[in-house]
Scaffold this active site. Structure first.
Site, PDB file in Angstrom:
ATOM      1  N   GLU A 140       0.804  -1.219   0.000  1.00  0.00           N
ATOM      2  CA  GLU A 140       0.000   0.000   0.000  1.00  0.00           C
ATOM      3  C   GLU A 140       0.842   1.275   0.000  1.00  0.00           C
ATOM      4  O   GLU A 140       0.300   2.370   0.121  1.00  0.00           O
ATOM      5  CB  GLU A 140      -0.916   0.011   1.223  1.00  0.00           C
ATOM      6  CG  GLU A 140      -1.897  -1.132   1.282  1.00  0.00           C
ATOM      7  CD  GLU A 140      -2.771  -1.076   2.527  1.00  0.00           C
ATOM      8  OE1 GLU A 140      -3.803  -0.380   2.488  1.00  0.00           O
ATOM      9  OE2 GLU A 140      -2.410  -1.702   3.530  1.00  0.00           O
ATOM     10  N   SER A 154      -6.208  -2.695   1.631  1.00  0.00           N
ATOM     11  CA  SER A 154      -6.470  -2.319   0.244  1.00  0.00           C
ATOM     12  C   SER A 154      -6.885  -3.496  -0.634  1.00  0.00           C
ATOM     13  O   SER A 154      -6.696  -3.480  -1.845  1.00  0.00           O
ATOM     14  CB  SER A 154      -5.251  -1.607  -0.378  1.00  0.00           C
ATOM     15  OG  SER A 154      -5.067  -0.358   0.221  1.00  0.00           O
ATOM     16  N   GLU A 173     -14.490  -5.551   8.972  1.00  0.00           N
ATOM     17  CA  GLU A 173     -13.139  -5.176   9.393  1.00  0.00           C
ATOM     18  C   GLU A 173     -13.090  -3.683   9.618  1.00  0.00           C
ATOM     19  O   GLU A 173     -14.006  -2.939   9.243  1.00  0.00           O
ATOM     20  CB  GLU A 173     -12.101  -5.573   8.341  1.00  0.00           C
ATOM     21  CG  GLU A 173     -12.259  -4.879   6.996  1.00  0.00           C
ATOM     22  CD  GLU A 173     -11.237  -5.350   5.979  1.00  0.00           C
ATOM     23  OE1 GLU A 173     -11.033  -6.571   5.865  1.00  0.00           O
ATOM     24  OE2 GLU A 173     -10.639  -4.492   5.306  1.00  0.00           O
ATOM     25  N   SER A 184     -11.146   9.534  -1.540  1.00  0.00           N
ATOM     26  CA  SER A 184     -11.281   8.446  -0.577  1.00  0.00           C
ATOM     27  C   SER A 184     -12.597   8.567   0.186  1.00  0.00           C
ATOM     28  O   SER A 184     -13.201   9.646   0.279  1.00  0.00           O
ATOM     29  CB  SER A 184     -10.109   8.453   0.406  1.00  0.00           C
ATOM     30  OG  SER A 184      -8.884   8.224  -0.262  1.00  0.00           O
TER      31      SER A 184
END
EC number: 6.3.2.4
Length: 327
Positions: free
Chosen positions: A15, A165, A287, A298
């Site tokens: 990431e 990711s 999660e 984002s």
């Protein structure tokens, strides 16, 4: 006097390039009249501070300082924008604790706990938070396909235990898909998680500390063009991210309550973004991400904008909250 802020980015995982994008967004939106902001690139082979021309200056790991124009620069606070190791798994945070340097993340144990999907699920299950049925494997364990299918069913998800990711995640539709998916997951981590498929609306819920209170941000509905919310869906436009989510009032109230409870159970502070799937109106926890993506596109920044919080305010609040924290 202006505070010196280190925006750490990069990291040791797959990431890294995403983290650098997040870190640069933070740098570009911080109020330069209030803060002296420096980007700090943390990679396996170097820790360096960058000036405006991307010139590199070595970080002294004894106290996380560097020399600029013959002057020693120390920091008042570290803004953590590292997705994955070492920023999201507690390693960097433990180091900052040792040298008594403030940071924008949760304490190091909470960061380590929440980076481990298996341990996070164990913690929330103890508080009767609903989750998918799951199996854990360590590299080298015997694999019994029929036992896996009997427990979690098909389709099922195979994912690395410590990764983000959507790297290394697969959806197995039939028995023959499971072994290749396990092999792929082991490329990212020596521990893997196999979970039952939950059929329902997926939502992403941001929970943050804002103005000294725990705040649940407007909820985002995830509609992936692919088979699930994978890397392409997250970063290459193969999904719709709808904020606010098209869910009922009952669903919204339930997931807000659960998300806030999960944040508190796990001892979070600073930013978090957790994923849930509704099954018969009940939110099932998947999660949690403690260093979520922070680019303009984002999910968490989208949610903040929907709540009337600009990126400048969002990032400034994180720093000011960190400066007041005692850990």
């Amino acid at each position: 006097m202006k505070k010196n802020i280190a925006i750490v980015m990069g990291g040791y995982s797959s990431e890294s390039h995403i983290s650098i994008k997040s870190g640069n967004v933070v740098y570009n939106h911080l109020n330069k009249n209030k803060y002296n902001a420096f980007r700090v690139l943390i990679l396996k082979d170097k820790w360096v501070a960058l000036n405006e021309n991307d010139q590199e200056f070595a970080i002294d790991k004894n106290d996380f300082s560097f020399i600029l124009n013959d002057k020693k620069i120390t920091f008042d606070c570290v803004f953590n924008a590292i997705h994955g190791a070492p920023g999201e798994n507690g390693q960097l945070i433990a180091y900052l604790k040792l040298i008594n340097l403030k940071h924008t993340s949760a304490p190091f144990y909470q960061m380590a706990l929440t980076f481990n999907k298996r341990d996070t699920l164990s913690a929330v299950k103890a508080y009767e938070i609903k989750t998918a049925t799951s199996i854990y494997l360590n590299q080298g364990d015997e694999i019994h396909l029929d036992e896996i299918i009997n427990k979690v069913g098909l389709p099922c998800f195979i994912k690395p235990n410590n990764a983000g990711s959507s790297y290394g995640i697969s959806k197995a539709h039939k028995k023959e898909d499971i072994l290749p998916a396990i092999k792929l997951a082991y490329k990212e981590d020596s521990e893997i998680l196999i979970e039952s498929f939950l059929n329902g609306t997926e939502v992403s819920v941001g929970v943050i500390q804002y103005q000294q209170e725990t705040k649940v941000l407007p909820i985002t509905e995830i509609v992936s063009e692919n088979d699930f919310f994978d890397y392409e869906a997250k970063y290459e436009g193969k999904s719709q991210e709808i904020t606010p989510a098209r869910i009922s009032k009952t669903q919204r109230e339930k997931v807000e309550k659960v998300a806030k409870k999960v944040y508190q159970i796990l001892g979070m502070s600073g930013f978090s973004r957790a994923e849930y799937i509704f099954v018969n109106d009940e939110p099932y926890f998947l999660e949690i991400n403690t260093v979520p993506g922070l680019t303009e596109k984002s999910i968490l920044p989208q949610q903040a904008q929907a709540a009337g919080i600009s990126l400048e305010k969002l990032f400034e609040n994180a720093i000011e909250s960190a400066l007041k924290n005692e850990y």
